[in-house]
Design a protein around this motif. Structure first.
Motif, mmCIF file in Angstrom:
data_model
loop_
_atom_site.group_PDB
_atom_site.id
_atom_site.type_symbol
_atom_site.label_atom_id
_atom_site.label_comp_id
_atom_site.label_asym_id
_atom_site.label_seq_id
_atom_site.Cartn_x
_atom_site.Cartn_y
_atom_site.Cartn_z
ATOM 1 N N CYS A 158 -0.893 -0.133 -4.187
ATOM 2 C CA CYS A 158 -1.555 1.183 -4.022
ATOM 3 C C CYS A 158 -0.162 2.322 -3.792
ATOM 4 O O CYS A 158 0.673 1.992 -3.193
ATOM 5 C CB CYS A 158 -2.362 1.188 -2.891
ATOM 6 S SG CYS A 158 -3.698 0.236 -3.019
ATOM 7 N N ARG B 176 -3.396 -1.152 -8.382
ATOM 8 C CA ARG B 176 -4.953 -1.160 -7.854
ATOM 9 C C ARG B 176 -5.582 0.117 -7.383
ATOM 10 O O ARG B 176 -6.705 0.340 -7.448
ATOM 11 C CB ARG B 176 -5.103 -2.496 -6.972
ATOM 12 C CG ARG B 176 -4.630 -3.609 -7.214
ATOM 13 C CD ARG B 176 -5.792 -4.451 -8.183
ATOM 14 N NE ARG B 176 -7.082 -4.401 -7.708
ATOM 15 C CZ ARG B 176 -7.628 -5.454 -6.885
ATOM 16 N NH1 ARG B 176 -6.592 -6.463 -6.867
ATOM 17 N NH2 ARG B 176 -8.841 -5.544 -6.284
ATOM 18 N N GLY B 177 -4.837 0.994 -6.797
ATOM 19 C CA GLY B 177 -5.301 2.120 -6.396
ATOM 20 C C GLY B 177 -4.433 2.957 -5.544
ATOM 21 O O GLY B 177 -3.461 3.055 -5.885
ATOM 22 N N MET C 239 -8.605 9.638 -7.770
ATOM 23 C CA MET C 239 -8.604 8.079 -8.307
ATOM 24 C C MET C 239 -9.658 8.435 -9.719
ATOM 25 O O MET C 239 -9.362 7.805 -10.611
ATOM 26 C CB MET C 239 -9.122 7.339 -7.457
ATOM 27 C CG MET C 239 -9.031 5.819 -7.990
ATOM 28 S SD MET C 239 -9.334 4.330 -6.840
ATOM 29 C CE MET C 239 -11.059 4.443 -6.728
ATOM 30 N N LEU D 27 -8.400 1.824 -11.804
ATOM 31 C CA LEU D 27 -8.056 1.452 -10.311
ATOM 32 C C LEU D 27 -9.466 1.426 -9.568
ATOM 33 O O LEU D 27 -10.719 1.786 -10.075
ATOM 34 C CB LEU D 27 -7.613 2.783 -9.870
ATOM 35 C CG LEU D 27 -6.332 3.398 -10.439
ATOM 36 C CD1 LEU D 27 -5.845 4.511 -9.729
ATOM 37 C CD2 LEU D 27 -5.204 2.162 -10.702
ATOM 38 N N ASP D 28 -9.463 0.596 -8.549
ATOM 39 C CA ASP D 28 -10.723 -0.070 -7.903
ATOM 40 C C ASP D 28 -10.654 0.101 -6.382
ATOM 41 O O ASP D 28 -11.543 -0.218 -5.735
ATOM 42 C CB ASP D 28 -10.990 -1.307 -8.370
ATOM 43 C CG ASP D 28 -9.955 -2.480 -8.183
ATOM 44 O OD1 ASP D 28 -8.914 -2.148 -7.382
ATOM 45 O OD2 ASP D 28 -10.317 -3.610 -8.625
ATOM 46 N N THR D 29 -9.296 0.611 -5.965
ATOM 47 C CA THR D 29 -9.117 0.589 -4.385
ATOM 48 C C THR D 29 -8.712 1.919 -3.964
ATOM 49 O O THR D 29 -7.929 2.360 -4.380
ATOM 50 C CB THR D 29 -8.000 -0.645 -4.261
ATOM 51 O OG1 THR D 29 -8.404 -1.863 -4.549
ATOM 52 C CG2 THR D 29 -7.703 -0.499 -2.648
ATOM 53 N N LEU D 30 -9.626 2.360 -2.859
ATOM 54 C CA LEU D 30 -9.239 3.367 -1.859
ATOM 55 C C LEU D 30 -8.918 2.860 -0.492
ATOM 56 O O LEU D 30 -9.767 2.660 0.006
ATOM 57 C CB LEU D 30 -10.358 4.620 -2.214
ATOM 58 C CG LEU D 30 -10.468 5.136 -3.231
ATOM 59 C CD1 LEU D 30 -12.037 6.018 -3.162
ATOM 60 C CD2 LEU D 30 -9.443 6.316 -3.198
ATOM 61 N N HIS E 239 0.906 -1.316 0.019
ATOM 62 C CA HIS E 239 0.020 0.052 -0.032
ATOM 63 C C HIS E 239 0.978 1.426 -0.077
ATOM 64 O O HIS E 239 0.198 2.312 -0.019
ATOM 65 C CB HIS E 239 -1.038 0.145 1.275
ATOM 66 C CG HIS E 239 -1.988 -0.914 1.374
ATOM 67 N ND1 HIS E 239 -3.233 -0.577 1.309
ATOM 68 C CD2 HIS E 239 -1.978 -2.353 1.269
ATOM 69 C CE1 HIS E 239 -3.984 -1.726 1.558
ATOM 70 N NE2 HIS E 239 -3.141 -2.746 1.261
ATOM 71 N N ASN F 184 -8.526 7.531 -13.304
ATOM 72 C CA ASN F 184 -9.463 6.691 -14.215
ATOM 73 C C ASN F 184 -10.142 7.271 -15.374
ATOM 74 O O ASN F 184 -9.892 6.507 -16.530
ATOM 75 C CB ASN F 184 -10.599 6.152 -13.302
ATOM 76 C CG ASN F 184 -10.205 4.812 -12.373
ATOM 77 O OD1 ASN F 184 -9.112 4.342 -12.634
ATOM 78 N ND2 ASN F 184 -11.004 4.520 -11.390
ATOM 79 N N THR G 259 -12.644 1.608 -0.160
ATOM 80 C CA THR G 259 -13.024 0.251 -0.473
ATOM 81 C C THR G 259 -12.050 -0.389 0.213
ATOM 82 O O THR G 259 -12.349 -1.762 0.286
ATOM 83 C CB THR G 259 -12.808 0.026 -1.949
ATOM 84 O OG1 THR G 259 -11.340 0.175 -2.281
ATOM 85 C CG2 THR G 259 -13.641 0.932 -2.928
#
Length: 235
Positions: free
Chosen positions: A131, A166-167, A192, A202-205, A106, A196, A222
């Motif tokens: 991340c 991922r984020g 984010m 990206l799908d992760t915060l 991360h 995008n 998320t």
């Protein structure tokens, strides 16, 4: 030394944190199942991690490499297998064991670190989930890429093999009042969205901890990183 956490207390704390996430998600009109709980287990004994795992927790976050490796070895037979996240500062000479043993990282804030993680990720493992750590409050003493430099770093990291961007992650300055807590989380979510819109997926915060998880969920987190509310206060 504190006594080990009994399984009944682990289950109680886990249920309480999950309820907080669920209630905040419902307030935000979100699906609680879309929010992942990461138990921050740094400095905590293996027995406490085992108690939480038996209660149904699967994701654990560690800051200190050797401590984490010892725990991974001791808990290797846990079923289902645990998912390990590295969430601490990364030194260049520590990237190989991180790339070899962790599922997520991360705290990437430099391309050099991301490149080394990619080069050192073993071929037989799936891509290492990354991340970018963003210094969203722009504090001089905090690690993290500056918000206005995140796009350049994201573009470079996304081209690397054997890692998957991922984020974004942040550690904002602590605030007492929910409105103030929400502001940096809103900024990270907007960043984010901008990335995008620029071609990323990206799908992760990764944002929110024990004291501000409700604010984070309301702003789209998320992945919540919780230590104290699960393990008790630090020694």
């Amino acid at each position: 030394m504190k006594p080990e956490m009994p399984s009944s207390l682990a289950s109680q704390r886990l249920t309480s944190v999950r309820r907080r996430i669920r209630d905040a998600a419902r307030q935000a009109g979100r699906d609680p199942e879309a929010i992942r709980l990461l138990a921050v287990s740094k400095t905590k004994p293996m027995a406490d991690i085992q108690s939480l795992a038996e209660a149904g927790q699967q994701d654990f976050g560690e800051n200190y490499l050797q401590e984490a490796l010892d725990k991974m070895e001791g808990l290797a037979e846990t079923e289902p297998p645990l998912c390990w996240h590295f969430i601490g500062p990364i030194q260049s000479n520590k990237t190989r064991p991180i790339a070899t043993h962790f599922d997520w990282v991360h705290s990437v804030d430099r391309f050099k670190i991301a490149r080394r993680l990619s080069e050192q990720r073993p071929d037989h493992l799936p891509p290492l989930a990354l991340c970018l750590q963003v210094n969203i409050s722009e504090e001089s003493q905090k690690a993290g890429v500056a918000p206005d430099q995140a796009a350049e770093l994201a573009d470079a990291v996304a081209e690397l093999p054997k890692v998957q961007l991922r984020g974004l992650m942040c550690l904002p300055a602590p605030e007492e009042e929910e409105r103030a807590q929400r502001q940096p989380f809103r900024k990270l979510a907007a960043l984010m969205a901008d990335l995008n819109a620029g071609g990323h997926s990206l799908d992760t915060l990764s944002m929110g901890m024990s004291a501000d998880l409700e604010a984070a969920v309301l702003e789209g987190s998320t992945l919540i990183r919780v230590g104290t509310a699960l393990f008790g206060s630090r020694d």
